[in-house]
Each structure stands twice: as C-alpha cells, then as structure tokens.
Write a protein that holds these residues in place. Structure first.
Motif, PDB file in Angstrom:
ATOM      1  N   ASP A   1       0.661  -0.817  -0.124  1.00 33.82           N
ATOM      2  CA  ASP A   1      -0.318   0.190   0.269  1.00 33.82           C
ATOM      3  C   ASP A   1       0.994   1.335   0.039  1.00 33.82           C
ATOM      4  OD1 ASP A   1      -1.640   2.158   0.203  1.00 33.82           O
ATOM      5  OD2 ASP A   1      -2.389   1.175   2.329  1.00 33.82           O
TER       6      ASP A   1
ATOM      7  N   GLU B   1       0.622   3.946  -1.718  1.00 31.96           N
ATOM      8  CA  GLU B   1      -0.375   5.143  -2.351  1.00 31.96           C
ATOM      9  C   GLU B   1      -0.203   5.692  -4.180  1.00 31.96           C
ATOM     10  OE1 GLU B   1      -2.137   6.919  -0.433  1.00 31.96           O
ATOM     11  OE2 GLU B   1      -1.680   5.223   0.991  1.00 31.96           O
ATOM     12  N   GLY B   2       0.085   4.411  -4.867  1.00 29.00           N
ATOM     13  CA  GLY B   2      -0.283   4.593  -6.306  1.00 29.00           C
ATOM     14  C   GLY B   2       0.990   4.413  -6.879  1.00 29.00           C
TER      15      GLY B   2
ATOM     16  N   GLU C   1       2.647   0.952  -6.790  1.00 33.00           N
ATOM     17  CA  GLU C   1       2.688  -0.693  -6.049  1.00 33.00           C
ATOM     18  C   GLU C   1       2.473  -0.712  -7.942  1.00 33.00           C
ATOM     19  OE1 GLU C   1      -0.335   0.831  -3.320  1.00 33.00           O
ATOM     20  OE2 GLU C   1      -0.521   1.331  -5.418  1.00 33.00           O
TER      21      GLU C   1
ATOM     22  N   GLU D   1      -2.640  -2.343  -3.392  1.00 36.88           N
ATOM     23  CA  GLU D   1      -3.770  -1.407  -3.009  1.00 36.88           C
ATOM     24  C   GLU D   1      -3.688  -1.458  -4.478  1.00 36.88           C
ATOM     25  OE1 GLU D   1      -5.390   2.469  -0.881  1.00 36.88           O
ATOM     26  OE2 GLU D   1      -2.811   2.274  -1.282  1.00 36.88           O
TER      27      GLU D   1
ATOM     28  N   SER E   1      -6.394   1.285  -5.363  1.00 32.64           N
ATOM     29  CA  SER E   1      -7.559   2.914  -5.944  1.00 32.64           C
ATOM     30  C   SER E   1      -6.530   3.426  -6.419  1.00 32.64           C
ATOM     31  CB  SER E   1      -8.087   2.631  -4.561  1.00 32.64           C
ATOM     32  OG  SER E   1      -6.814   3.173  -3.337  1.00 32.64           O
ATOM     33  N   TYR E   2      -5.633   3.904  -6.908  1.00 37.75           N
ATOM     34  CA  TYR E   2      -4.604   4.891  -7.215  1.00 37.75           C
ATOM     35  C   TYR E   2      -4.650   4.331  -8.704  1.00 37.75           C
ATOM     36  CZ  TYR E   2      -4.179   7.043  -2.527  1.00 37.75           C
ATOM     37  OH  TYR E   2      -4.437   7.773  -1.535  1.00 37.75           O
TER      38      TYR E   2
ATOM     39  N   GLU F   1     -10.032  -1.670  -1.373  1.00 38.22           N
ATOM     40  CA  GLU F   1      -9.372  -0.918  -2.173  1.00 38.22           C
ATOM     41  C   GLU F   1      -7.983  -1.876  -2.913  1.00 38.22           C
ATOM     42  OE1 GLU F   1      -8.448   1.929  -0.347  1.00 38.22           O
ATOM     43  OE2 GLU F   1      -9.779   3.957  -1.124  1.00 38.22           O
TER      44      GLU F   1
END
Length: 75
Positions: free
Chosen positions: A4, A6-7, A9, A31, A33-34, A64
């Motif tokens: 995780d 924040e984008g 990954e 994750e 979601s981003y 997410e």
C-alpha cells in the motif's frame, strides 16, 4: 505480502519482476484505488496483465485491495 504505497504499486511490482528478483510469494494484497488516477501512468488492466504474466491470478477484490494468488496455490 501487502503493498500500500499510494499509487506506486505497479512500478514496485514491475521493478521486482524486471530485475529478476525472486518476488514469489503465495498471496499478494495490492491497493489498486490509485492505479487508474491521471497522475499515474498505468491502468488497472495493465496491473492485472502484469500480474498474470508473472504467475499470479486475481483471487478477489476487498474494498481497495486486489488479492492475487500464485498460480497453482489452492486456498
């Protein structure tokens, strides 16, 4: 493995696969979601394809996070 970040990954997983690192773990939680956000250059579809190409199957999505399992693993 739970990732995780924040984008980023996609970039982290891509780097592990490209550099020949032994990124083999049984279960990954990523994750996502981003992933489709305009500030990042990779889509969810690209993430899923990269994971498939490297021996993982999307098992399920929980909020997410996408849960990938190593091919051949039974849960």
């Amino acid at each position: 493995l739970s990732l995780d970040v924040e984008g980023t990954e996609y970039e982290i997983m891509e780097s592990l696969f490209q550099n020949g690192q032994d990124a083999r773990v049984s279960v990954l939680s990523l994750e996502t979601s981003y992933v489709d956000a305009p500030t990042f250059q990779n889509s969810w579809l690209e993430m899923n394809y990269m994971m498939k190409r490297n021996g993982y199957t999307l098992h399920k999505t929980i909020k997410e996070d996408d849960i990938y399992i190593q091919n051949g693993l039974t849960i």
